[in-house]
Design an enzyme around this catalytic site. Sequence first.
Site, PDB file in Angstrom:
ATOM      1  N   PHE A 162      34.301  51.589  47.200  1.00 49.37           N
ATOM      2  CA  PHE A 162      33.993  50.250  47.708  1.00 49.37           C
ATOM      3  C   PHE A 162      33.716  49.372  46.496  1.00 49.37           C
ATOM      4  O   PHE A 162      32.773  49.625  45.735  1.00 49.37           O
ATOM      5  CB  PHE A 162      32.758  50.269  48.614  1.00 49.37           C
ATOM      6  N   GLU A 163      34.547  48.364  46.313  1.00 45.61           N
ATOM      7  CA  GLU A 163      34.315  47.371  45.274  1.00 45.61           C
ATOM      8  C   GLU A 163      34.736  46.012  45.804  1.00 45.61           C
ATOM      9  O   GLU A 163      35.801  45.887  46.410  1.00 45.61           O
ATOM     10  CB  GLU A 163      35.164  47.642  44.016  1.00 45.61           C
ATOM     11  N   ILE A 164      33.889  45.020  45.624  1.00 47.46           N
ATOM     12  CA  ILE A 164      34.293  43.634  45.828  1.00 47.46           C
ATOM     13  C   ILE A 164      34.048  42.980  44.482  1.00 47.46           C
ATOM     14  O   ILE A 164      32.900  42.853  44.046  1.00 47.46           O
ATOM     15  CB  ILE A 164      33.472  42.951  46.939  1.00 47.46           C
ATOM     16  N   TYR A 224      30.772  41.519  40.248  1.00 47.68           N
ATOM     17  CA  TYR A 224      30.996  42.901  40.698  1.00 47.68           C
ATOM     18  C   TYR A 224      30.000  43.237  41.800  1.00 47.68           C
ATOM     19  O   TYR A 224      28.791  43.114  41.615  1.00 47.68           O
ATOM     20  CB  TYR A 224      30.831  43.886  39.539  1.00 47.68           C
ATOM     21  N   HIS A 242      34.590  52.013  35.403  1.00 49.46           N
ATOM     22  CA  HIS A 242      34.313  50.653  35.866  1.00 49.46           C
ATOM     23  C   HIS A 242      32.841  50.301  35.689  1.00 49.46           C
ATOM     24  O   HIS A 242      32.495  49.177  35.280  1.00 49.46           O
ATOM     25  CB  HIS A 242      34.672  50.508  37.348  1.00 49.46           C
TER      26      HIS A 242
END
Length: 348
Positions: A234-236, A177, A271
């Site tokens: 923003f999530e990678i 994450y 999350h």
Amino acid sequence: EFADAPIDTKTTMDYITPSFANKAGKPKACYVTLVRNKELKGLLSSIKYVENKINKKFPYPWVFLNDEPFTEEFKEAVTKAVSSEVKFGILPKEHWSYPEWINQTKAAEIRADAATKYIYGGSESYRHMCRYQSGFFWRHELLEEYDWYWRVEPDIKLYCDINYDVFKWMQENEKVYGFTVSIHEYEVTIPTLWQTSMDFIKKNPEYLDENNLMSFLSNDNGKTYNLCHFWSNFEIANLNLWRSPAYREYFDTLDHQGGFFYERWGDAPVHSIAAALFLPKDKIHYFSDIGYHHPPYDNCPLDKEVYNSNNCECDQGNDFTFQGYSCGKEYYDAQGLVKPKNWKKFRE
């Protein structure tokens, strides 16, 4: 009668680890955007930044999702703007509607009461969006073939050149994450989320990773929530985190509690709580080198060498990481990271 039943001793990482197996290969990854036709202008702006800063160098497919059919104008403009493969998908109705156990009259009354009390308090679609991003985007058929995603929203900016394949870096370094901005949540939007989460952990202690990041979320070892979370616009991240039994059961518990509609639970704290508790803390990564803007906050690299070598276009003085409402200090402390020399000036 259960004496011979196999005990599932797998951790969340056991469901994610296979995606690290082919470290030399190209990651199975995509960009993903939940967007409406009316947001085309803001989306095209975001696409331009992503294309110029990274996608032209390290191209990956881009999946666009909408709760209504995309217009031909939208699809044509987006396809032209993106240099890599594009895919358009519609959300299944059951992913963007009320589950049968929700009292819609009660939900409407709560929205009416909350309309002037906090941001999006009166919005029905915002609640559907938060529930969708929490529990369903990763189930969409267009995402089934991927292990990784990068969430991109309309009207964001990337301030710096990104001169490496971020997905490959995540895969090679076994990160699960990644985020750029952390922030405190409005407590009025999630009054029962923490207790619901802690009740879930008490019933399912095996899902709590022994090397978790609880200290990012709580200043008293879980008794209370300090409201810190990763800003999920923003999530990678690795899709298998959300596909894991731990997260599926966690989401299902939250969903049946009704807080997405009776309160205004956001996908960001949902999350964040899951990632921080179900993962070893060394699987979570802060991208201090990625210059990012989502109104109204900036992530601007404070390292001068990173800033200069990547042609960053942001004002380092506006970096949000160590400002008072951010949770950057809590994150650095929880991970045992050394803060930049000048971090305190942002608290003044």
